[in-house]
Scaffold this motif. Structure first.
Motif, PDB file in Angstrom:
ATOM      1  N   ALA A  71      -9.396  -4.587   4.507  1.00 17.63           N
ATOM      2  CA  ALA A  71      -8.811  -5.858   4.170  1.00 17.63           C
ATOM      3  C   ALA A  71      -8.758  -6.852   5.450  1.00 17.63           C
ATOM      4  CB  ALA A  71      -7.476  -5.741   3.606  1.00 17.63           C
ATOM      5  N   MET A  72      -9.136  -8.225   4.964  1.00 18.71           N
ATOM      6  CA  MET A  72      -8.992  -9.225   5.779  1.00 18.71           C
ATOM      7  C   MET A  72      -7.756 -10.082   5.051  1.00 18.71           C
ATOM      8  SD  MET A  72     -10.239 -10.711   8.507  1.00 18.71           S
ATOM      9  CE  MET A  72     -11.735 -10.246   9.094  1.00 18.71           C
ATOM     10  N   ILE A  73      -6.832 -10.350   5.854  1.00 18.58           N
ATOM     11  CA  ILE A  73      -5.871 -11.052   5.448  1.00 18.58           C
ATOM     12  C   ILE A  73      -5.395 -12.370   6.425  1.00 18.58           C
ATOM     13  CG2 ILE A  73      -3.219 -10.804   5.016  1.00 18.58           C
ATOM     14  CD1 ILE A  73      -3.750  -7.958   5.182  1.00 18.58           C
ATOM     15  N   TYR A  74      -5.152 -13.291   5.633  1.00 14.65           N
ATOM     16  CA  TYR A  74      -4.851 -14.766   6.643  1.00 14.65           C
ATOM     17  C   TYR A  74      -3.308 -15.076   6.336  1.00 14.65           C
ATOM     18  CZ  TYR A  74      -9.992 -14.682   6.192  1.00 14.65           C
ATOM     19  OH  TYR A  74     -11.292 -14.426   6.489  1.00 14.65           O
ATOM     20  N   GLN A  75      -2.847 -15.523   7.312  1.00 15.16           N
ATOM     21  CA  GLN A  75      -1.584 -16.305   7.593  1.00 15.16           C
ATOM     22  C   GLN A  75      -0.523 -15.433   6.718  1.00 15.16           C
ATOM     23  OE1 GLN A  75      -0.630 -18.822   9.014  1.00 15.16           O
ATOM     24  NE2 GLN A  75      -2.708 -19.665   9.603  1.00 15.16           N
ATOM     25  N   THR A  76      -0.424 -13.980   7.350  1.00 13.42           N
ATOM     26  CA  THR A  76       0.384 -12.891   6.571  1.00 13.42           C
ATOM     27  C   THR A  76       1.770 -12.917   7.524  1.00 13.42           C
ATOM     28  OG1 THR A  76       0.434 -10.696   6.099  1.00 13.42           O
ATOM     29  CG2 THR A  76      -0.772 -11.210   8.131  1.00 13.42           C
ATOM     30  N   ARG A  77       2.649 -12.282   6.723  1.00  7.89           N
ATOM     31  CA  ARG A  77       3.949 -11.874   7.266  1.00  7.89           C
ATOM     32  C   ARG A  77       4.316 -10.648   6.783  1.00  7.89           C
ATOM     33  NH1 ARG A  77       9.639 -13.072   6.657  1.00  7.89           N
ATOM     34  NH2 ARG A  77      10.868 -13.264   8.490  1.00  7.89           N
ATOM     35  N   ALA A  78       4.575  -9.415   7.513  1.00  8.44           N
ATOM     36  CA  ALA A  78       4.835  -8.164   7.132  1.00  8.44           C
ATOM     37  C   ALA A  78       6.112  -7.669   7.906  1.00  8.44           C
ATOM     38  CB  ALA A  78       3.630  -7.368   7.427  1.00  8.44           C
ATOM     39  N   GLN A  79       6.845  -6.919   7.177  1.00  6.54           N
ATOM     40  CA  GLN A  79       8.027  -6.167   7.866  1.00  6.54           C
ATOM     41  C   GLN A  79       7.842  -4.786   8.427  1.00  6.54           C
ATOM     42  OE1 GLN A  79      11.743  -6.463   5.397  1.00  6.54           O
ATOM     43  NE2 GLN A  79      12.838  -5.395   6.890  1.00  6.54           N
ATOM     44  N   TYR A  80       8.282  -4.534   9.459  1.00  8.94           N
ATOM     45  CA  TYR A  80       8.209  -2.989  10.001  1.00  8.94           C
ATOM     46  C   TYR A  80       9.483  -2.772  10.593  1.00  8.94           C
ATOM     47  CZ  TYR A  80       3.255  -4.213   9.937  1.00  8.94           C
ATOM     48  OH  TYR A  80       1.908  -4.537   9.250  1.00  8.94           O
ATOM     49  N   GLY A  81      10.198  -1.859   9.886  1.00  6.34           N
ATOM     50  CA  GLY A  81      11.581  -1.675  10.173  1.00  6.34           C
ATOM     51  C   GLY A  81      12.477  -2.891  10.366  1.00  6.34           C
ATOM     52  N   GLU A  82      13.059  -2.907  11.475  1.00  5.26           N
ATOM     53  CA  GLU A  82      14.037  -4.285  11.560  1.00  5.26           C
ATOM     54  C   GLU A  82      13.177  -5.377  11.987  1.00  5.26           C
ATOM     55  OE1 GLU A  82      18.268  -2.854  13.159  1.00  5.26           O
ATOM     56  OE2 GLU A  82      16.660  -2.221  14.547  1.00  5.26           O
ATOM     57  N   ASP A 100       0.879  -1.417  -0.023  1.00  2.00           N
ATOM     58  CA  ASP A 100      -0.121   0.013   0.154  1.00  2.00           C
ATOM     59  C   ASP A 100       0.856   1.275  -0.209  1.00  2.00           C
ATOM     60  OD1 ASP A 100       0.951   0.040   2.467  1.00  2.00           O
ATOM     61  OD2 ASP A 100      -0.737  -0.239   3.573  1.00  2.00           O
ATOM     62  N   GLY A 101       1.982   1.231  -0.560  1.00  2.78           N
ATOM     63  CA  GLY A 101       3.043   2.156  -0.357  1.00  2.78           C
ATOM     64  C   GLY A 101       3.916   2.620   0.975  1.00  2.78           C
ATOM     65  N   ALA A 102       3.290   2.252   1.850  1.00  2.42           N
ATOM     66  CA  ALA A 102       3.855   2.116   3.186  1.00  2.42           C
ATOM     67  C   ALA A 102       4.439   1.013   3.920  1.00  2.42           C
ATOM     68  CB  ALA A 102       2.964   2.950   4.359  1.00  2.42           C
ATOM     69  N   THR A 103       3.616  -0.039   3.636  1.00  2.93           N
ATOM     70  CA  THR A 103       4.260  -1.353   4.215  1.00  2.93           C
ATOM     71  C   THR A 103       4.092  -2.426   2.933  1.00  2.93           C
ATOM     72  OG1 THR A 103       2.167  -1.786   5.147  1.00  2.93           O
ATOM     73  CG2 THR A 103       3.748  -0.804   6.360  1.00  2.93           C
ATOM     74  N   SER A 104       4.614  -3.605   3.100  1.00  6.43           N
ATOM     75  CA  SER A 104       4.550  -4.616   2.193  1.00  6.43           C
ATOM     76  C   SER A 104       4.420  -5.870   3.119  1.00  6.43           C
ATOM     77  CB  SER A 104       5.718  -4.857   1.395  1.00  6.43           C
ATOM     78  OG  SER A 104       5.474  -6.185   0.376  1.00  6.43           O
ATOM     79  N   SER A 105       3.357  -6.556   2.550  1.00  4.17           N
ATOM     80  CA  SER A 105       2.638  -7.646   3.529  1.00  4.17           C
ATOM     81  C   SER A 105       2.661  -8.858   2.479  1.00  4.17           C
ATOM     82  CB  SER A 105       1.631  -7.658   4.015  1.00  4.17           C
ATOM     83  OG  SER A 105       1.584  -6.393   5.040  1.00  4.17           O
ATOM     84  N   GLU A 106       3.410 -10.219   3.037  1.00  2.00           N
ATOM     85  CA  GLU A 106       2.821 -11.448   2.408  1.00  2.00           C
ATOM     86  C   GLU A 106       2.195 -12.267   3.036  1.00  2.00           C
ATOM     87  OE1 GLU A 106       6.161 -14.776   2.181  1.00  2.00           O
ATOM     88  OE2 GLU A 106       6.615 -13.582   0.339  1.00  2.00           O
ATOM     89  N   MET A 107       1.240 -13.140   2.324  1.00  2.00           N
ATOM     90  CA  MET A 107       0.178 -13.767   2.893  1.00  2.00           C
ATOM     91  C   MET A 107      -0.273 -14.838   1.986  1.00  2.00           C
ATOM     92  SD  MET A 107      -2.182 -10.704   2.030  1.00  2.00           S
ATOM     93  CE  MET A 107      -0.471  -9.686   2.413  1.00  2.00           C
ATOM     94  N   ASP A 108      -1.088 -15.715   2.561  1.00  2.00           N
ATOM     95  CA  ASP A 108      -1.622 -16.966   1.902  1.00  2.00           C
ATOM     96  C   ASP A 108      -2.919 -16.416   0.953  1.00  2.00           C
ATOM     97  OD1 ASP A 108       0.141 -18.254   3.046  1.00  2.00           O
ATOM     98  OD2 ASP A 108      -1.166 -19.637   4.276  1.00  2.00           O
TER      99      ASP A 108
END
Length: 897
Positions: free
Chosen positions: A173-184, A154-162
């Motif tokens: 949004a409703m997201i399932y089995q996700t993994r997102a990075q925030y800073g470190e 969405d421009g600010a964060t990037s998330s990976e999900m099933d």
């Protein structure tokens, strides 16, 4: 295919956004999905598709409608409430199917949809225009493993999900089995609700700084909230290592993910100290006071009653200056107060200050400071790093310099300090200034025409030094005894030089130099047989001056010699020898005979001369007239050898960078006319081994108690070239394997320079990193270099006079230092720093560090096996800066106080 479906074959190639094809050849298409109302009101009906993998040109044209184009062709049509505010661009590698009546479309194989600043990718996607919901799912390959996971950006964060369901209308949004990075850090969640402002509410989550899909550790929490660019907040959390829960629970957790200053608590570190008991160290608070200032306050407290506090403000102004203070105060209690002989109580403080100025801030003006002032027992009671603790010599300097553009003069002002914690002696110089006028040529014409006359080469300069210094013991600080040792003075020098070429290769340089020194006190020595030093010193205040003058001329040239080998196939082709002799005549009349006195120096009645200004800021002037010769020679030796690596086929190898000898002869002295011989040599063999040596040889004989007599050494019973009074030689070399990531590091350095990172900022950051590396060497290990070895050897010989001035004594020092590291495996590194003292026949201070790279964690074991400050420590901590204080440390110290 049903009549209300439109299919697009993608021919397994990526399709580019907003590209409309009008030719008749079937090819991949990119489709811009029109606004919902325009699509529903389109009067053109799609033709039946002859086959899924072919697209007629007419169909392609009708399907690639754009909302802006429909708006131009259709008038008086109202947009429906569920229409989107912007086009939706989408593509897929396999195929795209549109359901016109249902207002849906589906994308197959590596689908990609972009709407405004939101982009969603996945294996398959469904979009329903009636609800505005886009659903993306990952795929499964033939082996049953997931592929093409959905990614929401969405421009600010990037998330990976099933899988994900995203509502274009509400931004939720409703997201399932996700993994997102925030800073470190990374947040993995079983289920996530995303709000329009990008706030995240997660269910069954794990927070970690490990970048693996299956992390080595994580904080597991049932509920978590993420506020973008601010912080991550969780409820009760449990630390899990390698998937196994640990007994460590925390009631809540706050992980900041914002950049810039943030005021907050600094957690303490639990320690066990042999002298002070159980303790908490470095706990405190950080105050972010704005762009230009911040403050860190830390405190230490121990169970035996000792405590300490540290105030560390830092300041900065970009492109101007930066610096920081550090003030530490401590109260140390060691032993049992009930047993006075075994109890010590000490109050100590330390003040450090560093300041650096950007060179471009004020051209011609510079101000810098490096201050380190502390009580003599501060290191003993508060520093546990053995290397710093054993360093008894501490110094400070504050410097200000000013040069005037277009003017031949410049000025510097300084304040300096040095101290020896072992002798508890302090030396302070304040102020310490200089004013210099560069060489000017008063007889030179403004417009040079032809060759200059000899008198036009006469140059005159001026140098002035100001010094106010005092030396005292720490017990006399601030007391009258301290100011009794105050020394102040000023020195003026006016050198006049001239350069005259005698021949093509010989240059004569006449010169005249006048020096005058001003003092505010002078010393008087009196023989006292009851003192160890046999002398009493008294001072007289007033204004005193001493002067000196010298004139002379010197000749210098260079002589070249070459020896070529006749055998052309020889590896060594030639040897070249360069000699640079110099010869001069100098005359210095004695203008300071009144400042010297002749007094008794020892119980045998021997007398000697001393100067009233021997201990002053610039010393005294010469007692004797000098009219004599100065001479010296310097040599350079190198050879030419064959080399396959050089394009010319040859390369130069230095055998001796320099080898020289110098002395002087006084024609008018009544005794000891020939001065000592000074020798020096230096070279760098094979570009690896640095060698330097120097020596002083006295040409005179000595009597039975070591006193010099006016008789040359070669005139004695046994022939001798002289008596060696002092000598030193030093070797140093360094070897290391190739850095596996040297190119990447060099590229990163270039990128920093391109981004405008100032050299001063780089130096300041390097200085801070070096301090951290010295304190924790095991945590800053370069695993990219498999091995490294630094070797140095030094030997010193000197003949010094005893305290009672009755004899000479010989002193030797011989030391070997070894510093290096090597990798047992790509993840295990051993670091060693040691040495050997050949005179005392003992191993010097030794540190051994074992470091283990645990991917997202680091383990270091530090050992000082013997000596007065033996210690052992083991530390395990995460690499990420956000979890730097989450460390496990165990330290044991065995101090001999």
């Amino acid at each position: 295919m049903l009549k209300d479906e439109i299919g697009f074959a993608a021919a397994f190639q990526p399709i580019h956004f907003n590209k409309i094809f009008t030719d008749t050849v079937p090819r991949p298409h990119a489709v811009t999905f029109p606004n919902r109302d325009s699509l529903s009101r389109d009067t053109s009906r799609p033709r039946p598709m002859p086959a899924r993998d072919s697209v007629p040109p007419a169909v392609a044209d009708s399907a690639n409608l754009d909302s802006s184009r429909v708006a131009k062709d259709t008038t008086g049509i109202k947009l429906s409430k569920d229409s989107l505010t912007a086009p939706v661009n989408y593509k897929a590698e396999d195929s795209i199917v549109m359901y016109v009546k249902k207002k849906e479309f589906r994308l197959y194989n590596k689908a990609d949809v972009k709407y405004e600043n939101t982009q969603l990718t996945g294996n398959t996607m469904d979009f329903n225009q009636a609800t505005g919901i886009l659903t993306s799912r990952m795929g499964i390959d033939t082996a049953g493993k997931p592929k093409d996971k959905a990614v929401l950006n969405d421009g600010a964060t990037s998330s990976e999900m099933d899988s994900v369901q995203y509502n274009f209308n509400t931004g939720k949004a409703m997201i399932y089995q996700t993994r997102a990075q925030y800073g470190e850090g990374f947040v993995a969640s079983q289920k996530v609700k995303k709000q329009p402002d990008n706030t995240i509410f997660g269910f069954r989550n794990g927070y970690t700084t490990c970048n693996l899909d299956t992390p080595h550790f994580a904080f597991r929490a049932k509920k978590i909230k993420v506020i973008p660019n601010k912080l991550i907040v969780s409820g009760p959390a449990n630390l899990e290592i390698e998937g196994i829960p640990t007994p460590l629970f925390i009631p809540f957790a706050i992980f900041p993910i914002s950049s810039g200053q943030r005021t907050g608590l600094l957690p303490p570190q639990y320690v066990v100290n042999l002298q002070k008991g159980l303790g908490l160290e470095n706990g405190g608070y950080y105050f972010g006071l704005g762009e230009y200032l911040d403050l860190t306050v830390r405190a230490n407290i121990y169970s035996y009653g000792s405590w300490g506090t540290i105030f560390s403000p830092t300041y900065r102004k970009r492109y101007k200056y930066n610096g920081g203070f550090n003030f530490a105060y401590s109260l140390t209690r060691i032993g049992d107060p009930e047993i006075k002989d075994n109890f010590t109580r000490s109050k100590d403080f330390s003040v450090t200050w560093s300041h650096s100025q950007d060179g471009k801030a004020r051209p011609g003006t510079n101000f810098g400071a490096s201050v380190d002032f502390r009580t003599a027992s501060f290191n003993k009671n508060n520093v546990y790093d053995a290397r710093r603790r054993l360093n008894n010599n501490i110094g400070s300097s504050i410097n200000y310099s000013k040069s005037w553009v277009g003017k031949p003069y410049n000025m510097t002002l300084a304040a300096r300090h040095s101290q020896n914690n072992e002798t508890r002696q302090y030396d302070i110089s304040l102020p310490d200034g200089s004013f210099n006028v560069n060489t000017i040529y008063p007889f030179q014409r403004q417009e040079m025409v032809g060759n200059p006359k000899w008198y036009e080469k006469i140059g005159v300069s001026y140098n002035a030094l100001l010094r106010n210094s005092v030396r005292f013991a720490d017990s006399t600080f601030g007391k009258p005894a301290m100011f009794d040792n105050l020394q102040a003075g000023m020195q003026h020098q006016i050198p006049i030089t001239l350069s005259i070429p005698v021949t093509r290769n010989i240059i004569m340089t006449p010169s005249v130099n006048y020096t005058e020194k001003w003092y505010v006190r002078r010393q008087t020595l009196t023989y006292n047989p009851n003192k160890v030093s046999l002398l009493d010193t008294t001072y007289e205040d007033g204004f005193y001056r001493t002067s000196a003058m010298s004139t002379g001329a010197s000749l210098s040239t260079a002589l070249y010699g070459m020896y070529g080998f006749k055998n052309k196939n020889s590896r060594v082709q030639a040897i070249r020898h360069v000699m640079r002799p110099n010869f001069g005549f100098n005359y210095s009349p004695s203008l300071a005979k009144n400042e010297w006195e002749y007094i008794q120096m020892d119980p045998d009645g021997r007398k000697d001369w001393y100067s009233h200004y021997a201990g002053s800021a610039f010393g005294g002037s010469s007692r004797e007239t000098f009219a004599g010769l100065t001479f010296g020679i310097d040599n350079n030796l190198e050879m030419k050898v064959r080399s396959d690596k050089d394009t010319s086929g040859f390369r130069k190898v230095k055998l001796l960078d320099g080898f020289g000898i110098s002395s002087s002869y006084n024609l008018v002295a009544d005794s000891f006319k020939l001065s000592d011989f000074a020798l020096n040599a230096r070279t760098n063999l094979f570009d690896k081994l640095n060698v330097s040596a120097s020596a002083t040889v006295s040409p005179y004989q000595v009597d039975h108690i070591g006193r010099r007599i006016d008789k040359y050494a070669w005139n004695g019973d046994k022939f001798s070239l002289g008596r060696l009074t002092n000598a030193n030689i030093a070797f140093s070399t360094s070897f290391q394997s190739q850095d596996a990531k040297s190119k990447e590091k060099e590229k990163k350095k270039e990128e920093m320079e391109e981004d405008g990172v100032l050299p001063e900022a780089q130096l300041e950051e390097q200085r801070r990193q070096l301090e951290l590396m010295r304190a924790n060497p095991g945590e800053y290990v370069d695993f990219d270099i498999p091995w490294r070895v630094d070797l140095s050897y030094s030997f010193n010989y000197s003949r010094i006079r005893s305290v009672d001035r009755s004899r000479d004594s010989t002193q030797f020092t011989q030391y070997l230092n070894v510093n290096g590291d090597f990798s047992l495996t790509p993840k295990w590194k051993i670091l060693l720093n040691s040495g050997f003292d050949f005179v005392n026949k003992q191993v010097a201070y030794t540190t051994l560090t074992i470091s283990r790279d645990l991917h997202c964690w680091q383990m270091s074991i530090n050992l000082v096996p013997f000596g007065s400050y033996r210690q052992f420590s083991i530390t395990i901590n995460p690499k990420a800066g956000i979890l730097r204080d989450l460390r496990i440390n165990r330290t044991r110290q065995f101090l001999e106080l």
